[in-house]
Design a protein around this motif. Structure first.
Motif, PDB file in Angstrom:
ATOM      1  N   LEU A 222       0.800  -1.225   0.000  1.00  0.00           N
ATOM      2  CA  LEU A 222       0.000   0.000   0.000  1.00  0.00           C
ATOM      3  C   LEU A 222       0.833   1.276   0.000  1.00  0.00           C
ATOM      4  CD1 LEU A 222      -2.808  -0.852   2.589  1.00  0.00           C
ATOM      5  CD2 LEU A 222      -3.077  -0.641   0.110  1.00  0.00           C
ATOM      6  N   SER A 223       2.079   1.178   0.414  1.00  0.00           N
ATOM      7  CA  SER A 223       2.873   2.385   0.622  1.00  0.00           C
ATOM      8  C   SER A 223       4.227   2.271  -0.065  1.00  0.00           C
ATOM      9  CB  SER A 223       3.083   2.627   2.125  1.00  0.00           C
ATOM     10  OG  SER A 223       3.882   3.753   2.368  1.00  0.00           O
ATOM     11  N   ASP A 224       4.611   3.310  -0.758  1.00  0.00           N
ATOM     12  CA  ASP A 224       5.905   3.357  -1.427  1.00  0.00           C
ATOM     13  C   ASP A 224       6.958   3.807  -0.423  1.00  0.00           C
ATOM     14  OD1 ASP A 224       7.890   3.336  -3.283  1.00  0.00           O
ATOM     15  OD2 ASP A 224       7.362   5.261  -4.184  1.00  0.00           O
ATOM     16  N   GLY A 225       7.304   2.905   0.490  1.00  0.00           N
ATOM     17  CA  GLY A 225       8.215   3.263   1.576  1.00  0.00           C
ATOM     18  C   GLY A 225       9.664   2.973   1.252  1.00  0.00           C
ATOM     19  N   ARG A 226      10.508   3.215   2.239  1.00  0.00           N
ATOM     20  CA  ARG A 226      11.939   2.940   2.067  1.00  0.00           C
ATOM     21  C   ARG A 226      12.504   2.340   3.340  1.00  0.00           C
ATOM     22  NH1 ARG A 226      15.571   7.393   3.758  1.00  0.00           N
ATOM     23  NH2 ARG A 226      14.355   9.065   4.742  1.00  0.00           N
ATOM     24  N   VAL A 227      13.613   1.633   3.205  1.00  0.00           N
ATOM     25  CA  VAL A 227      14.269   0.999   4.341  1.00  0.00           C
ATOM     26  C   VAL A 227      15.061   2.049   5.113  1.00  0.00           C
ATOM     27  CG1 VAL A 227      16.010  -0.683   5.041  1.00  0.00           C
ATOM     28  CG2 VAL A 227      14.382  -1.257   3.231  1.00  0.00           C
ATOM     29  N   VAL A 228      14.832   2.111   6.434  1.00  0.00           N
ATOM     30  CA  VAL A 228      15.539   3.088   7.268  1.00  0.00           C
ATOM     31  C   VAL A 228      16.432   2.419   8.313  1.00  0.00           C
ATOM     32  CG1 VAL A 228      13.824   4.903   6.918  1.00  0.00           C
ATOM     33  CG2 VAL A 228      13.546   3.288   8.825  1.00  0.00           C
ATOM     34  N   ALA A 229      16.367   1.091   8.414  1.00  0.00           N
ATOM     35  CA  ALA A 229      17.257   0.361   9.319  1.00  0.00           C
ATOM     36  C   ALA A 229      17.383  -1.073   8.820  1.00  0.00           C
ATOM     37  CB  ALA A 229      16.734   0.387  10.751  1.00  0.00           C
ATOM     38  N   THR A 230      18.580  -1.613   8.910  1.00  0.00           N
ATOM     39  CA  THR A 230      18.863  -2.972   8.439  1.00  0.00           C
ATOM     40  C   THR A 230      19.627  -3.731   9.505  1.00  0.00           C
ATOM     41  OG1 THR A 230      19.025  -2.160   6.159  1.00  0.00           O
ATOM     42  CG2 THR A 230      19.908  -4.350   6.608  1.00  0.00           C
ATOM     43  N   PHE A 231      19.157  -4.934   9.829  1.00  0.00           N
ATOM     44  CA  PHE A 231      19.830  -5.779  10.809  1.00  0.00           C
ATOM     45  C   PHE A 231      20.823  -6.699  10.103  1.00  0.00           C
ATOM     46  CE2 PHE A 231      16.012  -4.389  12.845  1.00  0.00           C
ATOM     47  CZ  PHE A 231      16.326  -4.280  14.186  1.00  0.00           C
ATOM     48  N   ASP A 232      21.902  -7.033  10.785  1.00  0.00           N
ATOM     49  CA  ASP A 232      22.921  -7.919  10.237  1.00  0.00           C
ATOM     50  C   ASP A 232      22.414  -9.358  10.348  1.00  0.00           C
ATOM     51  OD1 ASP A 232      25.128  -9.389   9.535  1.00  0.00           O
ATOM     52  OD2 ASP A 232      26.551  -8.060  10.541  1.00  0.00           O
ATOM     53  N   VAL A 233      21.769  -9.836   9.299  1.00  0.00           N
ATOM     54  CA  VAL A 233      21.137 -11.156   9.328  1.00  0.00           C
ATOM     55  C   VAL A 233      22.162 -12.268   9.534  1.00  0.00           C
ATOM     56  CG1 VAL A 233      19.772 -12.802   7.986  1.00  0.00           C
ATOM     57  CG2 VAL A 233      19.173 -10.397   7.955  1.00  0.00           C
ATOM     58  N   ASP A 234      23.377 -12.093   9.035  1.00  0.00           N
ATOM     59  CA  ASP A 234      24.404 -13.117   9.212  1.00  0.00           C
ATOM     60  C   ASP A 234      24.670 -13.437  10.680  1.00  0.00           C
ATOM     61  OD1 ASP A 234      24.962 -13.956   6.704  1.00  0.00           O
ATOM     62  OD2 ASP A 234      26.859 -12.885   6.478  1.00  0.00           O
ATOM     63  N   GLU A 235      24.411 -12.472  11.542  1.00  0.00           N
ATOM     64  CA  GLU A 235      24.616 -12.677  12.969  1.00  0.00           C
ATOM     65  C   GLU A 235      23.404 -13.311  13.657  1.00  0.00           C
ATOM     66  OE1 GLU A 235      27.327 -12.038  15.096  1.00  0.00           O
ATOM     67  OE2 GLU A 235      28.323 -12.041  13.144  1.00  0.00           O
ATOM     68  N   LEU A 236      22.288 -13.396  12.950  1.00  0.00           N
ATOM     69  CA  LEU A 236      21.032 -13.804  13.574  1.00  0.00           C
ATOM     70  C   LEU A 236      20.399 -15.047  12.973  1.00  0.00           C
ATOM     71  CD1 LEU A 236      19.426 -10.240  13.738  1.00  0.00           C
ATOM     72  CD2 LEU A 236      20.501 -11.458  15.632  1.00  0.00           C
ATOM     73  N   HIS A 237      20.779 -15.408  11.753  1.00  0.00           N
ATOM     74  CA  HIS A 237      20.062 -16.433  10.998  1.00  0.00           C
ATOM     75  C   HIS A 237      20.822 -17.755  10.976  1.00  0.00           C
ATOM     76  CE1 HIS A 237      16.852 -17.385   8.106  1.00  0.00           C
ATOM     77  NE2 HIS A 237      17.752 -18.118   7.482  1.00  0.00           N
ATOM     78  N   ASP A 238      20.100 -18.858  11.170  1.00  0.00           N
ATOM     79  CA  ASP A 238      20.657 -20.209  11.029  1.00  0.00           C
ATOM     80  C   ASP A 238      20.328 -20.693   9.622  1.00  0.00           C
ATOM     81  OD1 ASP A 238      21.277 -22.903  11.023  1.00  0.00           O
ATOM     82  OD2 ASP A 238      20.533 -23.266  13.051  1.00  0.00           O
ATOM     83  N   TYR A 239      21.288 -20.584   8.721  1.00  0.00           N
ATOM     84  CA  TYR A 239      21.035 -20.883   7.311  1.00  0.00           C
ATOM     85  C   TYR A 239      20.763 -22.363   7.067  1.00  0.00           C
ATOM     86  CZ  TYR A 239      22.534 -16.148   6.115  1.00  0.00           C
ATOM     87  OH  TYR A 239      22.622 -14.781   6.004  1.00  0.00           O
ATOM     88  N   ARG A 240      21.327 -23.239   7.860  1.00  0.00           N
ATOM     89  CA  ARG A 240      21.089 -24.672   7.638  1.00  0.00           C
ATOM     90  C   ARG A 240      19.731 -25.107   8.167  1.00  0.00           C
ATOM     91  NH1 ARG A 240      26.074 -28.383   9.175  1.00  0.00           N
ATOM     92  NH2 ARG A 240      25.841 -27.369  11.203  1.00  0.00           N
ATOM     93  N   ALA A 241      19.214 -24.406   9.174  1.00  0.00           N
ATOM     94  CA  ALA A 241      17.885 -24.739   9.691  1.00  0.00           C
ATOM     95  C   ALA A 241      16.791 -24.167   8.801  1.00  0.00           C
ATOM     96  CB  ALA A 241      17.731 -24.205  11.112  1.00  0.00           C
ATOM     97  N   ARG A 242      17.022 -22.976   8.247  1.00  0.00           N
ATOM     98  CA  ARG A 242      16.052 -22.332   7.354  1.00  0.00           C
ATOM     99  C   ARG A 242      16.810 -21.870   6.116  1.00  0.00           C
ATOM    100  NH1 ARG A 242      12.814 -17.828  10.511  1.00  0.00           N
ATOM    101  NH2 ARG A 242      14.788 -17.492  11.565  1.00  0.00           N
ATOM    102  N   ARG A 243      16.937 -22.769   5.164  1.00  0.00           N
ATOM    103  CA  ARG A 243      17.735 -22.493   3.980  1.00  0.00           C
ATOM    104  C   ARG A 243      16.985 -21.555   3.033  1.00  0.00           C
ATOM    105  NH1 ARG A 243      22.075 -26.147   3.480  1.00  0.00           N
ATOM    106  NH2 ARG A 243      21.991 -27.803   5.055  1.00  0.00           N
ATOM    107  N   PRO A 244      17.566 -20.400   2.724  1.00  0.00           N
ATOM    108  CA  PRO A 244      16.905 -19.477   1.789  1.00  0.00           C
ATOM    109  C   PRO A 244      16.805 -20.110   0.402  1.00  0.00           C
ATOM    110  CG  PRO A 244      18.656 -18.383   3.015  1.00  0.00           C
ATOM    111  CD  PRO A 244      18.809 -19.845   3.257  1.00  0.00           C
TER     112      PRO A 244
END
Length: 309
Positions: A47-69
């Protein structure tokens, strides 16, 4: 280890004159039966043409083998990779009021550090309330109103009565922990959990998404155009109704669930008790078996076009 878990845009002039700011919160991977919260969040983005104003370091938070992109392999090469993103977007409601949306995969690790990083976002932008969304599978029929569990770290924020009595021991989530920590740090946070019929929990259920956003409108003092989402919900309800009309055994199961639900409501109103006598609740296995073909049909090639975000 990186110096910062979250990277925040320095200049956001759209928020300079904002005295009250809501941040909507949706973390994928735990509380999202029927993809209700995820679809609601996507609706806000659409609904809204927004923009990203903050980004988290996913590499520090995500278990890639448990949830494979997911990624694409085209004939003889890897063509693309859908990297997980955990970001804060600046959006605006139907009346032009700005608000934030924190959306992405629930962190698999470092929950406490994640909470501290979100606190930094809250304090940097002057967020006055955080409003979370989630959904859980429940033994309820789709023909009855969507029930909502209200929760908050400040009793004054609650906008409805809780259907629960006493204490429940439940699995924790990063989203729930964040609500607790924000309260300890003096920041208001609240949320809503939709009760989704457990036999529909594996498919998109936009009716629950609309119900969640109705609560977000009230709590966040926002105005959201829900017409498109409600149209999706009507189409899905029509699909379910057609299937029930053609499958008497499935309809019988849902009717039994309706009787149980109505008996529960009568007992609650009279104070007689939570469950009516001689009313057996259909089990998840019974409902799941009866709806297995139904779900496969709705999510198959013939109907998937209307479900894509």
């Amino acid at each position: 280890m990186p110096d910062r878990l979250v990277h925040i845009v320095d200049d956001v002039p759209e928020l300079d004159d904002t005295s009250e700011l809501t941040m909507v919160l949706v973390l994928d991977g735990f509380l999202d039966a029927g993809n209700a919260a995820g679809r609601a969040a996507q609706h806000l983005v659409d609904l809204s043409d927004g923009r990203v104003v903050a980004t988290f370091d996913v590499d520090e938070l995500h278990d890639y083998r448990a949830r494979r992109p997911p990624m694409s392999f085209v004939r003889d090469h890897y063509a693309s990779y859908d990297a997980p993103r955990l970001v804060v977007r600046l959006l605006a409601d139907a009346g032009g009021t700005p608000y934030l949306l924190l959306q992405g995969p629930e962190p698999d690790t470092r929950w406490e550090a994640f909470c501290v990083a979100v606190r930094e976002v809250v304090e940097r932008f002057g967020v006055t309330r955080v409003v979370g969304m989630g959904s859980v599978p429940m033994a309820v029929p789709h023909t009855r109103p969507i029930a909502i569990t209200h929760h908050a770290n400040n009793p004054g924020l609650l906008t409805g009565e809780s259907p629960w009595r006493g204490e429940l021991r439940i699995p924790s989530s990063a989203q729930a922990l964040l609500e607790i920590r924000l309260g300890e740090w003096g920041h208001d946070a609240m949320g809503f959990v939709a009760h989704v019929p457990h036999y529909l929990a594996q498919m998109d259920y936009p009716r629950a998404s609309a119900a969640l956003l109705e609560q977000v409108e009230i709590a966040g003092r926002l105005t959201v155009d829900l017409s498109g989402l409600r149209a999706e919900a009507e189409d899905r309800e029509a699909e379910i109704a057609r299937y029930l009309a053609a499958n008497a055994e499935v309809a019988d199961v849902v009717e039994a669930l309706e009787r149980q639900y109505d008996a529960f409501e009568r007992a609650e109103e009279s104070g007689a008790g939570l469950l009516a006598e001689e009313q057996r609740l259909p089990t998840g296995e019974e409902l799941g078996k009866e709806f297995e073909r139904f779900l496969a049909g709705l999510d198959g090639p013939e109907s998937s076009d209307g479900d894509e975000d």
